[in-house]
Design a protein around this motif. Structure first.
Motif, short mmCIF file in Angstrom:
data_model
loop_
_atom_site.label_atom_id
_atom_site.label_comp_id
_atom_site.label_asym_id
_atom_site.label_seq_id
_atom_site.Cartn_x
_atom_site.Cartn_y
_atom_site.Cartn_z
N THR A 146 0.85 -1.19 0.00
CA THR A 146 0.00 0.00 0.00
C THR A 146 0.89 1.25 0.00
OG1 THR A 146 -0.04 0.17 2.42
CG2 THR A 146 -1.77 -1.19 1.38
N MET A 147 0.26 2.39 -0.26
CA MET A 147 1.00 3.65 -0.19
C MET A 147 1.45 3.92 1.24
SD MET A 147 -1.14 6.06 -2.85
CE MET A 147 -0.03 7.43 -2.75
N GLN A 148 0.66 3.50 2.21
CA GLN A 148 1.03 3.70 3.61
C GLN A 148 2.28 2.88 3.95
OE1 GLN A 148 -2.15 3.00 2.64
NE2 GLN A 148 -2.93 5.06 2.92
N GLU A 149 2.41 1.69 3.39
CA GLU A 149 3.59 0.88 3.64
C GLU A 149 4.83 1.55 3.06
OE1 GLU A 149 5.04 -3.41 2.10
OE2 GLU A 149 3.11 -3.45 3.16
N VAL A 150 4.69 2.13 1.87
CA VAL A 150 5.81 2.87 1.27
C VAL A 150 6.15 4.09 2.13
CG1 VAL A 150 6.56 4.21 -0.74
CG2 VAL A 150 5.33 2.04 -1.08
N ALA A 151 5.13 4.79 2.57
CA ALA A 151 5.34 5.98 3.42
C ALA A 151 6.06 5.60 4.71
CB ALA A 151 4.01 6.66 3.72
N ARG A 152 5.66 4.48 5.31
CA ARG A 152 6.34 4.03 6.54
C ARG A 152 7.80 3.69 6.26
NH1 ARG A 152 1.54 1.62 7.57
NH2 ARG A 152 2.19 -0.43 6.82
N PHE A 153 8.08 3.07 5.11
CA PHE A 153 9.46 2.75 4.76
C PHE A 153 10.29 4.04 4.70
CE2 PHE A 153 12.77 2.67 1.54
CZ PHE A 153 13.59 1.65 2.01
N VAL A 154 9.75 5.06 4.04
CA VAL A 154 10.49 6.32 3.90
C VAL A 154 10.67 6.99 5.25
CG1 VAL A 154 10.45 8.64 2.89
CG2 VAL A 154 9.75 6.68 1.50
N SER A 155 9.61 7.07 6.03
CA SER A 155 9.70 7.82 7.30
C SER A 155 10.41 7.06 8.42
CB SER A 155 8.31 8.24 7.77
OG SER A 155 7.53 7.10 8.08
N GLU A 156 10.28 5.73 8.45
CA GLU A 156 10.84 4.97 9.57
C GLU A 156 12.18 4.32 9.27
OE1 GLU A 156 7.80 2.20 10.74
OE2 GLU A 156 6.35 3.81 11.12
N LYS A 157 12.45 4.02 8.02
CA LYS A 157 13.70 3.32 7.69
C LYS A 157 14.67 4.20 6.92
CE LYS A 157 11.65 -1.30 7.61
NZ LYS A 157 11.39 -2.50 6.78
N LEU A 158 14.22 4.76 5.81
CA LEU A 158 15.13 5.48 4.92
C LEU A 158 15.57 6.83 5.49
CD1 LEU A 158 16.55 5.40 2.18
CD2 LEU A 158 14.51 6.44 1.18
N SER A 159 14.62 7.65 5.86
CA SER A 159 14.98 9.01 6.30
C SER A 159 15.65 9.03 7.67
CB SER A 159 13.77 9.93 6.29
OG SER A 159 12.77 9.44 7.14
N THR A 160 15.61 7.93 8.41
CA THR A 160 16.28 7.89 9.72
C THR A 160 17.76 7.54 9.63
OG1 THR A 160 15.65 5.59 10.06
CG2 THR A 160 14.13 7.26 10.91
N LEU A 161 18.23 7.15 8.46
CA LEU A 161 19.66 6.85 8.29
C LEU A 161 20.47 8.14 8.45
CD1 LEU A 161 19.54 4.41 5.24
CD2 LEU A 161 19.82 3.81 7.65
N ASP A 162 21.61 8.04 9.12
CA ASP A 162 22.44 9.22 9.43
C ASP A 162 22.82 10.03 8.21
OD1 ASP A 162 22.38 8.61 12.11
OD2 ASP A 162 24.25 7.48 12.07
N SER A 163 23.18 9.38 7.13
CA SER A 163 23.68 10.08 5.94
C SER A 163 22.59 10.70 5.08
CB SER A 163 24.51 9.12 5.08
OG SER A 163 25.62 8.65 5.80
N VAL A 164 21.33 10.33 5.29
CA VAL A 164 20.24 10.81 4.45
C VAL A 164 19.85 12.23 4.87
CG1 VAL A 164 17.84 10.45 3.78
CG2 VAL A 164 19.40 8.50 3.94
N LEU A 165 19.95 13.15 3.90
CA LEU A 165 19.61 14.55 4.15
C LEU A 165 18.16 14.85 3.78
CD1 LEU A 165 22.84 16.21 2.73
CD2 LEU A 165 22.29 15.72 5.13
N SER A 166 17.70 14.31 2.62
CA SER A 166 16.33 14.56 2.18
C SER A 166 15.89 13.48 1.19
CB SER A 166 16.21 15.94 1.53
OG SER A 166 16.95 15.97 0.32
N THR A 167 14.57 13.36 1.06
CA THR A 167 14.00 12.41 0.11
C THR A 167 12.85 13.06 -0.65
OG1 THR A 167 12.37 11.51 1.65
CG2 THR A 167 14.53 10.43 1.60
#
Length: 164
Positions: free
Chosen positions: A114-135
């Motif tokens: 679902t779109m919510q699952e993708v949103a959770r991936f971005v907010s909880e996994k991807l954007s929390t990585l130290d090196s990630v500045l923006s998505t």
């Protein structure tokens, strides 16, 4: 790499289900020579796998949401983008990951139910990585062509043409 190996690679890339017998005839080698070349290319990790292109929209219960995410990161000293890229491609949702030129550094392709699952991936996994500045997330609405295969149901447009 000689011409026969390149020719075999091009034919396999076009049709991974081509038989060894047909392939051997097309490149003018014996079946055994052809199999030996393919085995060697697999051992050298030139051929990484074989895949099918499937139109999942025709199987209603298996539809997924695909998103392309542009990611701006801070590269790490000594390893550049490789370290953060490795951390990202280890997530099971990630289908593809590319280092890009331009405004963003990485392009991540993910799939979710679902779109919510993708949103959770971005907010909880991807954007929390130290090196990630923006998505920036882009959702795929319709697939027209993938890996050189055109997705078309062959139906004509039956709308009435209106001209002024």
């Amino acid at each position: 790499m000689d011409g026969k190996e390149l020719e075999i690679l091009q034919l396999i890339e076009e049709n991974a289900r081509i038989s060894d017998e047909t392939l051997a005839k097309m490149v003018d080698l014996t079946i055994e020579e052809t199999r030996d070349i393919i085995k060697e290319l697999e051992d050298q990790k030139v051929i990484l796998g074989y895949s099918a292109v499937i139109d999942w929209t025709k199987i209603n219960e298996t539809e997924t949401v695909t998103a392309m995410i542009d990611v701006k990161v801070t590269p790490k000293r000594g390893v550049g983008f490789d370290d953060v890229a490795e951390r990202i491609y280890r997530f099971p949702e990630v289908r593809a990951l590319y280092l890009m030129s331009g405004a963003y550094d990485l392009s991540v392709v993910i799939e979710g139910k679902t779109m919510q699952e993708v949103a959770r991936f971005v907010s909880e996994k991807l954007s929390t990585l130290d090196s990630v500045l923006s998505t920036t997330t882009h959702f795929q609405l319709k697939k027209y062509k993938h890996d050189g295969v055109v997705f078309s149901d062959g139906e004509e447009d039956h709308r009435i043409v209106i001209t002024p």
